[in-house]
Design a protein around this motif. Structure first.
Motif, PDB file in Angstrom:
ATOM      1  N   VAL A 111    -100.148 -25.418 -22.217  1.00 35.56           N
ATOM      2  CA  VAL A 111    -101.199 -24.889 -23.090  1.00 35.56           C
ATOM      3  C   VAL A 111    -100.610 -23.742 -23.902  1.00 35.56           C
ATOM      4  O   VAL A 111    -100.000 -22.832 -23.349  1.00 35.56           O
ATOM      5  N   TYR A 112    -100.807 -23.792 -25.204  1.00 34.90           N
ATOM      6  CA  TYR A 112    -100.175 -22.819 -26.094  1.00 34.90           C
ATOM      7  C   TYR A 112    -101.056 -21.593 -26.339  1.00 34.90           C
ATOM      8  O   TYR A 112    -102.247 -21.718 -26.632  1.00 34.90           O
ATOM      9  N   PHE A 113    -100.444 -20.425 -26.224  1.00 33.69           N
ATOM     10  CA  PHE A 113    -101.089 -19.153 -26.528  1.00 33.69           C
ATOM     11  C   PHE A 113    -100.212 -18.401 -27.520  1.00 33.69           C
ATOM     12  O   PHE A 113     -99.011 -18.642 -27.605  1.00 33.69           O
ATOM     13  N   ALA A 114    -100.833 -17.488 -28.253  1.00 35.86           N
ATOM     14  CA  ALA A 114    -100.108 -16.662 -29.208  1.00 35.86           C
ATOM     15  C   ALA A 114    -100.273 -15.197 -28.863  1.00 35.86           C
ATOM     16  O   ALA A 114    -101.263 -14.795 -28.244  1.00 35.86           O
ATOM     17  N   SER A 115     -99.331 -14.381 -29.300  1.00 38.21           N
ATOM     18  CA  SER A 115     -99.407 -12.950 -29.029  1.00 38.21           C
ATOM     19  C   SER A 115    -100.227 -12.215 -30.078  1.00 38.21           C
ATOM     20  O   SER A 115    -100.506 -11.021 -29.917  1.00 38.21           O
ATOM     21  N   THR A 116    -100.623 -12.906 -31.153  1.00 39.06           N
ATOM     22  CA  THR A 116    -101.438 -12.280 -32.201  1.00 39.06           C
ATOM     23  C   THR A 116    -102.681 -13.114 -32.465  1.00 39.06           C
ATOM     24  O   THR A 116    -102.648 -14.349 -32.367  1.00 39.06           O
ATOM     25  N   ILE A 117    -103.765 -12.439 -32.823  1.00 38.76           N
ATOM     26  CA  ILE A 117    -105.012 -13.140 -33.113  1.00 38.76           C
ATOM     27  C   ILE A 117    -104.891 -13.974 -34.378  1.00 38.76           C
ATOM     28  O   ILE A 117    -105.498 -15.042 -34.492  1.00 38.76           O
TER      29      ILE A 117
END
Length: 205
Positions: A73-79
């Motif tokens: 599952v992909y997450f990002a460090s910025t909104i």
């Protein structure tokens, strides 16, 4: 990008194929840009999508060309990066998760660590046999090169090998994160998913 188990009105689980009314788009973001930046500095990651995630479900993860940095599952460090994939944002505390940077090179020490769990799956031997000739190549490139020897989709198995070795996900240059320890990550949500204001829309009525 990965999907997840989602909930419809009333808390009943549904599949992506069921037709339901989407939640109403809020007129403004719940947090300011500075607050999002502060979350990032404190290790909060963001997952953008179209649905409210109540738990990470490995059965909903899509591989193939979507798995640019590996299965998970992909997450990002910025909104801003997360919102490229949808306005429904899920927050994850990454501080308790053990990520390995896929831009780091394959080393003898890493091979030795992976060798300790080779008996967990008969196919790990194949990975380890090939990795011995890839010392110095970064981890993501090594994953891609496995395709020269393996004809079937091995991305999930590759992630599972690192999971068995004690890692919870991959880190791509502190920008994008791939979480494959679904059970552990599902316990690290910091709050329920929220829907953010689409910056490309008008605030108006």
């Amino acid at each position: 990008r990965a999907a997840a188990t989602i909930a419809s009105k009333g808390g009943q689980k549904r599949t992506n194929t069921q037709k339901v009314n989407k939640p109403r788009l809020q007129k403004k973001s719940t947090y300011t840009n500075e607050e999002y930046s502060e979350m990032s500095r404190n290790g909060i990651l963001f997952h953008g999508g179209n649905d409210d995630i109540i738990e990470l479900d490995p059965n909903k993860v899509k591989g193939g060309f979507r798995a640019v940095y590996g299965w998970g599952v992909y997450f990002a460090s910025t909104i801003s990066k997360a919102s490229d994939y949808g306005n429904m944002i899920t927050f994850l505390n990454s501080n308790a998760l053990n990520f390995i940077k896929i831009t780091d090179p394959i080393t003898e020490d890493l091979i030795s660590k992976l060798n300790e769990i080779r008996n967990e799956n008969m196919y790990y031997d194949l990975f380890l046999y090939k990795l011995k000739n890839m010392v110095g190549i970064n981890i993501n490139e090594a994953r891609l090169r496995m395709g020269d020897f393996i004809a079937w989709d091995y991305y999930e198995l590759w992630s599972n090998m690192f999971l068995d070795a004690g890692y919870d996900g991959f880190n791509q240059s502190d920008n994008e994160y791939v979480v494959f320890n679904m059970e552990k990550a599902s316990k690290k949500y910091t709050r329920r998913s929220i829907e953010i204001y689409n910056q490309g829309s008008e605030e108006g009525d």
